[in-house]
Design a protein around this motif. Structure first.
Motif, PDB file in Angstrom:
ATOM      1  N   THR A  48       0.856  -1.180   0.000  1.00 57.56           N
ATOM      2  CA  THR A  48       0.000   0.000   0.000  1.00 57.56           C
ATOM      3  C   THR A  48       0.893   1.232   0.000  1.00 57.56           C
ATOM      4  N   LEU A  49       0.661   2.116  -0.943  1.00 58.35           N
ATOM      5  CA  LEU A  49       1.498   3.299  -1.125  1.00 58.35           C
ATOM      6  C   LEU A  49       0.667   4.562  -0.947  1.00 58.35           C
ATOM      7  N   THR A  50       1.241   5.542  -0.285  1.00 62.05           N
ATOM      8  CA  THR A  50       0.605   6.840  -0.090  1.00 62.05           C
ATOM      9  C   THR A  50       1.628   7.918  -0.400  1.00 62.05           C
ATOM     10  N   GLN A  51       1.204   8.962  -1.100  1.00 61.31           N
ATOM     11  CA  GLN A  51       2.128  10.043  -1.407  1.00 61.31           C
ATOM     12  C   GLN A  51       1.630  11.368  -0.856  1.00 61.31           C
ATOM     13  N   HIS A  52       2.577  12.221  -0.491  1.00 59.11           N
ATOM     14  CA  HIS A  52       2.267  13.602  -0.131  1.00 59.11           C
ATOM     15  C   HIS A  52       3.500  14.454  -0.407  1.00 59.11           C
ATOM     16  N   ARG A  53       3.302  15.736  -0.431  1.00 65.43           N
ATOM     17  CA  ARG A  53       4.402  16.640  -0.742  1.00 65.43           C
ATOM     18  C   ARG A  53       5.437  16.619   0.376  1.00 65.43           C
ATOM     19  N   PHE A  54       6.714  16.563  -0.001  1.00 61.21           N
ATOM     20  CA  PHE A  54       7.792  16.626   0.977  1.00 61.21           C
ATOM     21  C   PHE A  54       8.099  18.078   1.309  1.00 61.21           C
ATOM     22  N   VAL A  55       8.126  18.405   2.598  1.00 59.52           N
ATOM     23  CA  VAL A  55       8.449  19.763   3.027  1.00 59.52           C
ATOM     24  C   VAL A  55       9.405  19.701   4.211  1.00 59.52           C
ATOM     25  N   ILE A  56      10.221  20.736   4.336  1.00 63.66           N
ATOM     26  CA  ILE A  56      11.058  20.942   5.506  1.00 63.66           C
ATOM     27  C   ILE A  56      10.596  22.237   6.148  1.00 63.66           C
ATOM     28  N   GLY A  57      10.143  22.164   7.390  1.00 65.94           N
ATOM     29  CA  GLY A  57       9.652  23.353   8.067  1.00 65.94           C
ATOM     30  C   GLY A  57       8.141  23.417   8.052  1.00 65.94           C
ATOM     31  N   PRO A  58       7.586  24.485   8.631  1.00 69.63           N
ATOM     32  CA  PRO A  58       6.131  24.629   8.728  1.00 69.63           C
ATOM     33  C   PRO A  58       5.463  24.667   7.360  1.00 69.63           C
ATOM     34  N   VAL A  59       4.260  24.133   7.282  1.00 70.61           N
ATOM     35  CA  VAL A  59       3.487  24.140   6.040  1.00 70.61           C
ATOM     36  C   VAL A  59       2.553  25.339   6.072  1.00 70.61           C
ATOM     37  N   SER A  60       2.722  26.257   5.108  1.00 72.94           N
ATOM     38  CA  SER A  60       1.903  27.469   5.080  1.00 72.94           C
ATOM     39  C   SER A  60       0.666  27.315   4.210  1.00 72.94           C
ATOM     40  N   ASP A  61       0.653  26.290   3.386  1.00 71.91           N
ATOM     41  CA  ASP A  61      -0.442  26.109   2.438  1.00 71.91           C
ATOM     42  C   ASP A  61      -0.930  24.665   2.516  1.00 71.91           C
ATOM     43  N   ASP A  62      -2.045  24.457   3.226  1.00 76.57           N
ATOM     44  CA  ASP A  62      -2.572  23.101   3.383  1.00 76.57           C
ATOM     45  C   ASP A  62      -2.928  22.469   2.046  1.00 76.57           C
ATOM     46  N   ALA A  63      -3.355  23.296   1.096  1.00 77.45           N
ATOM     47  CA  ALA A  63      -3.758  22.765  -0.214  1.00 77.45           C
ATOM     48  C   ALA A  63      -2.588  22.082  -0.914  1.00 77.45           C
ATOM     49  N   SER A  64      -1.377  22.606  -0.694  1.00 81.19           N
ATOM     50  CA  SER A  64      -0.215  22.016  -1.367  1.00 81.19           C
ATOM     51  C   SER A  64       0.045  20.600  -0.885  1.00 81.19           C
ATOM     52  N   MET A  65      -0.394  20.283   0.346  1.00 83.03           N
ATOM     53  CA  MET A  65      -0.189  18.950   0.875  1.00 83.03           C
ATOM     54  C   MET A  65      -1.155  17.943   0.264  1.00 83.03           C
ATOM     55  N   GLN A  66      -2.161  18.428  -0.457  1.00 85.19           N
ATOM     56  CA  GLN A  66      -3.108  17.542  -1.130  1.00 85.19           C
ATOM     57  C   GLN A  66      -2.686  17.235  -2.563  1.00 85.19           C
ATOM     58  N   MET A  67      -1.602  17.857  -3.013  1.00 87.10           N
ATOM     59  CA  MET A  67      -1.112  17.600  -4.369  1.00 87.10           C
ATOM     60  C   MET A  67      -0.689  16.143  -4.512  1.00 87.10           C
ATOM     61  N   HIS A  68      -0.779  15.652  -5.718  1.00 86.59           N
ATOM     62  CA  HIS A  68      -0.173  14.363  -5.998  1.00 86.59           C
ATOM     63  C   HIS A  68       0.430  14.376  -7.389  1.00 86.59           C
ATOM     64  N   TRP A  69       1.400  13.547  -7.557  1.00 86.02           N
ATOM     65  CA  TRP A  69       2.148  13.439  -8.798  1.00 86.02           C
ATOM     66  C   TRP A  69       1.872  12.082  -9.438  1.00 86.02           C
ATOM     67  N   ASP A  70       2.245  11.951 -10.701  1.00 86.14           N
ATOM     68  CA  ASP A  70       2.314  10.634 -11.337  1.00 86.14           C
ATOM     69  C   ASP A  70       3.738  10.132 -11.102  1.00 86.14           C
ATOM     70  N   VAL A  71       3.882   9.239 -10.149  1.00 89.25           N
ATOM     71  CA  VAL A  71       5.210   8.864  -9.664  1.00 89.25           C
ATOM     72  C   VAL A  71       5.628   7.502 -10.214  1.00 89.25           C
ATOM     73  N   PRO A  72       6.614   7.454 -11.111  1.00 87.07           N
ATOM     74  CA  PRO A  72       7.163   6.147 -11.496  1.00 87.07           C
ATOM     75  C   PRO A  72       7.811   5.501 -10.271  1.00 87.07           C
ATOM     76  N   LEU A  73       7.407   4.283  -9.950  1.00 87.65           N
ATOM     77  CA  LEU A  73       7.817   3.682  -8.686  1.00 87.65           C
ATOM     78  C   LEU A  73       9.207   3.041  -8.732  1.00 87.65           C
TER      79      LEU A  73
END
Length: 204
Positions: free
Chosen positions: A46-71
């Protein structure tokens, strides 16, 4: 010649929708963490993806992004691309007991891999200690876990635990990452004499 022309040519050569895949990578900031839940011997993960960030997240919407990720699995996966926030994939050839599943194998993709099953991660560490994991995969795993520590996803102690299986490491690029991880750990404990002594004992 435009980018569209390039994607069209790559579509034809590869037989895949490269243009569609690249659209999200070009339009989304950053890159993803892929969390992997897999039990060695099982034919699924089971795989789950989310945006990688360092530090506080200022935009919650950006954490809902997803990519087409070649595994880029070390064994064939179906599907071989993660195109949603969460999905289950099948191991086409189930040899994960003898050869633990590694994603972003040989750094063929672009994401941070986070192995969340203790049994799975232990199998990978045993494979590293046994010398059966490639230099690139050893380097990629350590890089991912240093980034996860910087992003406060895992603790520094988890990185140090991973380093314990690199005791026989002989490749300079990997040693460079080991040194970086140890230096970061040392910075966190400056002034703490007991912790500094424990870290020095660990290194020794």
């Amino acid at each position: 010649t435009s980018a569209g022309d390039l994607w069209k040519e790559l579509d034809e050569v590869s037989g895949r929708d490269i243009g569609g895949l690249m659209k999200k990578w070009l339009n989304h900031p950053g890159y993803p963490v892929v969390e992997i839940k897999h039990i060695p011997g099982s034919n699924e993960a089971t795989l789950t993806q989310h945006r990688f960030v360092i530090g506080p997240v200022s935009d919650d919407a950006s954490m809902q992004m997803h990519w087409d990720v070649p595994l880029a699995g070390s064994t064939a996966l179906a599907p071989d691309t993660l195109s949603t926030k969460k999905a289950m994939v099948k191991l086409v050839k189930n040899d994960s007991t003898a050869h633990p599943l590694i994603l972003n194998h040989e750094s063929a993709s672009y994401f941070v891999a986070h192995y969340q099953s203790e049994e799975h991660f232990l199998a990978i560490k045993h494979a590293i200690a046994a010398g059966s994991v490639s230099t690139i995969d050893r380097l990629q795993l350590l890089t991912s876990y240093i980034l996860l520590q910087r992003g406060a996803v895992i603790k520094t102690t988890a990185v140090l635990d991973l380093l314990s299986v690199y005791v026989d490491e002989s490749e300079e690029p990997v040693w460079s990452n080991i040194a970086s991880a140890l230096e970061e750990a040392r910075r966190l404990i400056v002034g703490n004499k007991q912790a500094e002594k424990q870290l020095n004992n660990f290194i020794a």
